[in-house]
Design an enzyme around this catalytic site. Structure first.
Site, PDB file in Angstrom:
ATOM      1  N   GLY A   1       0.770  -1.242  -0.056  1.00 31.25           N
ATOM      2  CA  GLY A   1       0.069  -0.152   0.023  1.00 31.25           C
ATOM      3  C   GLY A   1       0.845   1.127  -0.024  1.00 31.25           C
TER       4      GLY A   1
ATOM      5  N   CYS B   1       0.961   2.377  12.549  1.00 35.20           N
ATOM      6  CA  CYS B   1       2.142   3.219  12.092  1.00 35.20           C
ATOM      7  C   CYS B   1       2.494   4.191  13.086  1.00 35.20           C
ATOM      8  CB  CYS B   1       1.841   3.720  10.799  1.00 35.20           C
ATOM      9  SG  CYS B   1       0.826   2.555   9.729  1.00 35.20           S
TER      10      CYS B   1
HETATM   11  C1  LIG Z   1      -1.826  -0.127   5.981  1.00 34.70           C
HETATM   12  C2  LIG Z   1      -2.151   1.252   5.232  1.00 34.70           C
HETATM   13  C3  LIG Z   1      -1.455   1.563   4.364  1.00 34.70           C
HETATM   14  C4  LIG Z   1       0.078   1.134   3.849  1.00 34.70           C
HETATM   15  O1  LIG Z   1      -0.075  -0.171   3.462  1.00 34.70           O
HETATM   16  P1  LIG Z   1       1.356  -1.362   3.508  1.00 34.70           P
HETATM   17  O2  LIG Z   1       1.008  -2.472   2.599  1.00 34.70           O
HETATM   18  O3  LIG Z   1       1.416  -1.542   4.929  1.00 34.70           O
HETATM   19  O4  LIG Z   1       2.309  -0.593   2.936  1.00 34.70           O
HETATM   20  C5  LIG Z   1      -1.555   2.691   3.450  1.00 34.70           C
HETATM   21  N1  LIG Z   1      -2.762   3.477   3.884  1.00 34.70           N
HETATM   22  C6  LIG Z   1      -3.736   3.082   4.621  1.00 34.70           C
HETATM   23  C7  LIG Z   1      -4.942   3.624   4.916  1.00 34.70           C
HETATM   24  C8  LIG Z   1      -3.384   1.823   5.387  1.00 34.70           C
HETATM   25  O5  LIG Z   1      -4.115   1.397   6.258  1.00 34.70           O
END
Ligand SMILES: *Cc1c(COP(=O)(O)O)cnc(C)c1O
Length: 392
Positions: A71, A325
């Site tokens: 993500g 995070c």
């Molecule tokens: C978890 C998350 C991300 C990041 O995704 P990853 O695959 O962990 O890098 C980005 N945006 C939102 C809204 C998330 O919940």
């Protein structure tokens, strides 16, 4: 002690069928999909089948799906890729104050590079004001990046209206839909979305894989240069097991989203009501209706959220304060702060995020143990007004 996981917005376990789909690609099916011989051809076939499954979930075309490393990478590719490609057209980006760090920190970096960024405020329920959005658009605006559903509060933004505003003004619209994909059905065409990020591990797929939907004809400068994989939009030998797992996860979500959504809404309401029946001074953070079906963020006044989290952990219940995070960082959640939640309530806030393995017994157990923990913590709090306030 039974372990209860209620932190599905941080990550989800791999669905057993996803693991089964991935295993052949960690064993004999090892070919490089770019190879012309049989070993490569076979693997390539599965990658393209996976692309189709991801596209189906969004009602996009397979050619519009770019596989990424998750993500965060999808958000980076959308924002940097679009902003670099449109540099001569303008330098203004509009986003919100409550985005995930993958968007917020990318936008801050773009400011260092000379771009201008507007961070739209939100109201007490975490909602943006569309008039304010319209008013912030200038003739230098090239990109709107507004998340679909908030990871901390679950608040769902009016994506269809935002898509219409962006398309009327000829501005690209990116949405970080990492939390919404698999929880609510969406159609990139009716929503007029140009760029959409999703992540495998938030929908019962593997970690380290995601994808970016890129509407046909959208100019995007790649971040990773190298070979011609992903139509030249993301170089590097494909993460075959991850991509196959992501495809399977999307296929599963497509099949039972409505059922899961109803089931999780029911469990969430039961949890919410159960807690409210037993405790005073508890407030809901987020929009009461326009909310992801699995997300419940509650502010427990006169309690330290970290202390509550640790006591729940001792009972085997995994929840979170703010986002995964931001854990380890001190101070109240920036999302709750942007919503105007007073710091003492934000500091006492806990996020319960439910998922497909949660049961009614999980909810009952939590409703049984949580009020006692809160009462105990309040009884030692110097600021708790106690019985006096409970009476009036
Ligand atoms: C978890 C998350 C991300 C990041 O995704 P990853 O695959 O962990 O890098 C980005 N945006 C939102 C809204 C998330 O919940």
């Amino acid at each position: 002690m039974k372990k209860i996981y209620m932190d599905y917005n941080a990550t989800t376990p791999l669905h057993p069928d996803v693991l089964d789909a991935m295993l052949p690609f960690l064993r004999g099916n090892f070919g490089n999909p770019s190879s012309i011989h049989w070993a490569g051809r076979d693997v390539k076939k599965y990658i393209e089948a996976s692309r189709e499954k991801v596209a189906n979930l969004l009602n996009g075309d397979p050619s519009e799906i770019v596989f990424t490393g998750g993500g965060s990478e999808s958000d980076n590719l959308a924002i940097k890729g679009a902003a670099f490609a449109l540099r001569e057209k303008g330098n203004h980006i509009i986003t919100t104050q409550v985005e995930h760090p993958a968007v917020l920190n990318t936008c801050e970096y773009m400011e260092e590079l000379g771009y201008e960024v507007t961070y739209l405020p939100v109201d007490h329920e975490g909602m943006i004001d569309l008039d304010e959005l319209r008013a912030s658009i200038t003739n230098r605006t090239i990109l709107l990046s507004v998340m679909y559903g908030n990871n901390e509060t679950g608040t769902i933004f009016p994506i269809e209206e935002i898509g219409r505003i962006a398309s009327d003004r000829g501005i690209l619209f990116h949405t970080d839909a990492v939390q919404a994909v698999g929880k609510t059905s969406m159609d990139v065409n009716t929503l007029k979305i140009d760029l959409l990020s999703l992540s495998g591990h938030k929908l019962y797929g593997p970690k380290g894989v995601g994808s970016l939907y890129v509407k046909k004809g959208t100019r995007l400068t790649p971040l990773i240069h190298g070979g011609h994989q992903e139509g030249g939009r993301r170089a590097g030998t494909e993460n075959t097991p991850g991509i196959v797992g992501l495809g399977k996860a999307c296929e599963i979500a497509n099949g039972d989203m409505e059922f899961q959504s109803g089931y999780l809404t029911k469990l969430r309401e039961r949890l919410h009501e159960g807690i409210m029946e037993k405790l005073d001074h508890v407030v809901l953070n987020g929009h009461p209706e326009k909310r992801l079906p699995n997300t419940l963020n509650l502010g427990f006044k006169f309690v330290e959220g970290e202390a509550l989290l640790i006591h729940l952990d001792l009972e085997g219940i995994a929840v979170s304060t703010g986002s995964a995070c931001s854990s380890g960082s001190m101070g109240p959640s920036p999302v709750l702060t942007a919503m105007g939640i007073p710091p003492e309530v934000a500091q006492g806030s806990i996020r319960f995020t439910l998922g497909r393995d949660n049961t009614e017994e999980d909810i009952q157990h939590t409703v049984d143990v949580l009020p006692n923990i809160v009462s105990k913590l309040r009884s030692i709090s110097p600021i708790y007004p106690g019985k006096r306030n409970e009476l009036g």
